[in-house]
Motif scaffolding. Structure first.
Motif, short mmCIF file in Angstrom:
data_model
loop_
_atom_site.label_atom_id
_atom_site.label_comp_id
_atom_site.label_asym_id
_atom_site.label_seq_id
_atom_site.Cartn_x
_atom_site.Cartn_y
_atom_site.Cartn_z
N TYR A 132 0.81 -1.21 0.00
CA TYR A 132 0.00 0.00 0.00
C TYR A 132 0.85 1.27 0.00
O TYR A 132 0.31 2.37 -0.12
CB TYR A 132 -0.94 0.01 1.20
N LEU A 133 2.17 1.13 0.14
CA LEU A 133 3.07 2.27 0.04
C LEU A 133 3.51 2.45 -1.41
O LEU A 133 3.61 1.48 -2.17
CB LEU A 133 4.30 2.06 0.92
N SER A 134 3.79 3.69 -1.78
CA SER A 134 4.38 3.94 -3.09
C SER A 134 5.87 3.62 -3.04
O SER A 134 6.45 3.46 -1.95
CB SER A 134 4.18 5.41 -3.48
N TRP A 135 6.49 3.58 -4.22
CA TRP A 135 7.92 3.28 -4.20
C TRP A 135 8.70 4.40 -3.53
O TRP A 135 9.73 4.15 -2.87
CB TRP A 135 8.44 3.01 -5.61
N THR A 136 8.20 5.63 -3.65
CA THR A 136 8.88 6.74 -2.99
C THR A 136 8.70 6.68 -1.47
O THR A 136 9.60 7.04 -0.71
CB THR A 136 8.37 8.09 -3.53
N ASP A 137 7.53 6.21 -1.03
CA ASP A 137 7.32 6.00 0.41
C ASP A 137 8.32 4.98 0.94
O ASP A 137 8.92 5.17 2.01
CB ASP A 137 5.91 5.48 0.69
N ILE A 138 8.49 3.88 0.19
CA ILE A 138 9.40 2.82 0.62
C ILE A 138 10.84 3.31 0.62
O ILE A 138 11.60 3.05 1.56
CB ILE A 138 9.22 1.57 -0.26
N ALA A 139 11.20 4.06 -0.41
CA ALA A 139 12.57 4.58 -0.47
C ALA A 139 12.86 5.52 0.69
O ALA A 139 14.02 5.64 1.12
CB ALA A 139 12.78 5.31 -1.80
N ALA A 140 11.84 6.18 1.21
CA ALA A 140 12.02 7.15 2.29
C ALA A 140 11.90 6.54 3.68
O ALA A 140 12.08 7.24 4.68
CB ALA A 140 11.01 8.28 2.14
N LEU A 141 11.57 5.24 3.77
CA LEU A 141 11.42 4.62 5.09
C LEU A 141 12.72 4.70 5.87
O LEU A 141 13.79 4.39 5.34
CB LEU A 141 11.00 3.15 4.94
N PRO A 142 12.66 5.07 7.14
CA PRO A 142 13.88 5.08 7.95
C PRO A 142 14.28 3.68 8.36
O PRO A 142 13.43 2.78 8.53
CB PRO A 142 13.47 5.91 9.17
N ASP A 143 15.59 3.47 8.48
CA ASP A 143 16.11 2.23 9.08
C ASP A 143 15.58 0.98 8.38
O ASP A 143 15.17 0.01 9.02
CB ASP A 143 15.74 2.20 10.56
N ARG A 144 15.63 0.99 7.04
CA ARG A 144 15.14 -0.18 6.31
C ARG A 144 15.91 -1.45 6.64
O ARG A 144 15.37 -2.56 6.56
CB ARG A 144 15.19 0.08 4.80
N GLU A 145 17.19 -1.31 7.00
CA GLU A 145 17.99 -2.50 7.26
C GLU A 145 17.52 -3.26 8.50
O GLU A 145 17.83 -4.46 8.65
CB GLU A 145 19.47 -2.15 7.39
N ASN A 146 16.79 -2.60 9.40
CA ASN A 146 16.26 -3.29 10.57
C ASN A 146 14.76 -3.53 10.50
O ASN A 146 14.20 -4.26 11.34
CB ASN A 146 16.59 -2.50 11.84
N THR A 147 14.09 -2.94 9.54
CA THR A 147 12.65 -3.17 9.37
C THR A 147 12.40 -4.62 8.99
O THR A 147 13.05 -5.17 8.09
CB THR A 147 12.10 -2.24 8.28
N VAL A 148 11.46 -5.26 9.67
CA VAL A 148 11.17 -6.68 9.43
C VAL A 148 10.07 -6.80 8.38
O VAL A 148 8.99 -6.22 8.52
CB VAL A 148 10.73 -7.38 10.72
#
Length: 284
Positions: free
Chosen positions: A14-30
């Motif tokens: 449900y997120l756009s690709w730009t939303d996903i690119a802007a997510l903080p701390d993706r390396e720890n997001t499960v």
């Protein structure tokens, strides 16, 4: 919409690709990938049991997860490796290599998006080895990728207080716990008036099987015409909600642990499968 049991605010598509690119701390997001199956579950349960339970339990956990624990669900893989049930109409099965490739390619997409933690939440007892193989393949390719293949019902829950000793030792399919969970998650699909109880014969070698479960390869048809391997009688909606609640609470803790944990990292050699030269980072 397609989120099903996963809460919309925790559903990655449900997120756009730009939303996903802007997510903080993706390396720890499960990232959570429920993996189920479409296969017979006796005359009283629908063929969708494993897919409903895998996505239903993790969806409930994601709903309860504290806001500061970053985790998102993916659409479930609803088809699995179900060839032990192919003698029954309604069973839709993939081959092992097809399921392996599907999980591996989804995992590559997750990694390419910048995520480094993936939970493969398995709902079908006939395919854990395939998920483990996919996890190992992805780990060999990416030395900083943490992939956890785990059955949704293996975490602590309250089912033990409702089942008989025979059920605990020998039940494998469409028995008490699955029936109770389906009464909680999809009650309109359960038909208790059609329920039957059926157990496999006790395996004759205690050396190979201390509890009597089959130690040899089997198909569901080997144990009778119903497709049931267990006793669904006595399962109730109230029990199902209790099992669901306790499972979800255990998964909230597991997802929290995965979010905070750090694991071995290593560089991947150019030819792919090298020795693991890594170190264990301290937990946050």
């Amino acid at each position: 919409m397609i989120h099903g049991y996963i809460p919309p605010h925790r559903f990655l598509p449900y997120l756009s690709w730009t939303d996903i690119a802007a997510l903080p701390d993706r390396e720890n997001t499960v990232i959570v990938l429920p993996v189920g199956a479409i296969e017979q579950h006796g005359p009283h349960l629908p063929c969708s049991v494993d897919s409903v339970i895998s996505s239903g339990v993790l969806g409930k956990a994601l709903e309860r997860l504290p806001a500061d624990i970053r985790a998102f669900g993916l659409p479930p893989i609803t088809y699995g490796k179900s060839d032990e049930h192919l003698h029954f109409p309604g069973t839709l099965t993939l081959t092992g290599p097809t399921l392996l490739a599907t999980i591996t390619e989804i995992g590559e997409s997750v990694y390419r998006a910048g995520f480094r933690k993936l939970l493969l939440a398995n709902g079908h007892g006939g395919q854990p080895q395939v998920l483990e193989m996919a996890a190992r393949e992805l780990r060999l390719r990416h030395g900083d990728f943490v992939i956890v293949p785990y059955h949704v019902s293996r975490l602590a829950n309250s089912s033990g207080k409702y089942i008989s000793e025979q059920e605990r030792r020998l039940a494998m399919h469409a028995g008490h716990s699955e029936t109770a969970l389906m009464l909680a998650l999809a009650p309109d699909t359960v038909h208790m008036e059609r329920a039957v109880a059926n157990f496999p014969p006790v395996f004759p070698s205690k050396v190979l099987s201390a509890d009597g479960r089959p130690a040899c390869a089997w198909t569901a048809r080997d144990f009778g015409p119903s497709g049931v391997i267990g006793d669904p009688f006595g399962a109730t909606t109230e029990q199902g909600h209790d099992i669901l609640d306790t499972l979800a609470d255990s998964w909230v803790q597991a997802l929290t642990d995965l979010f905070h944990m750090q694991w071995v990292t290593r560089e991947v050699e150019s030819w792919g499968y090298g020795h693991q030269h890594g170190h264990i980072q301290q937990a946050l």
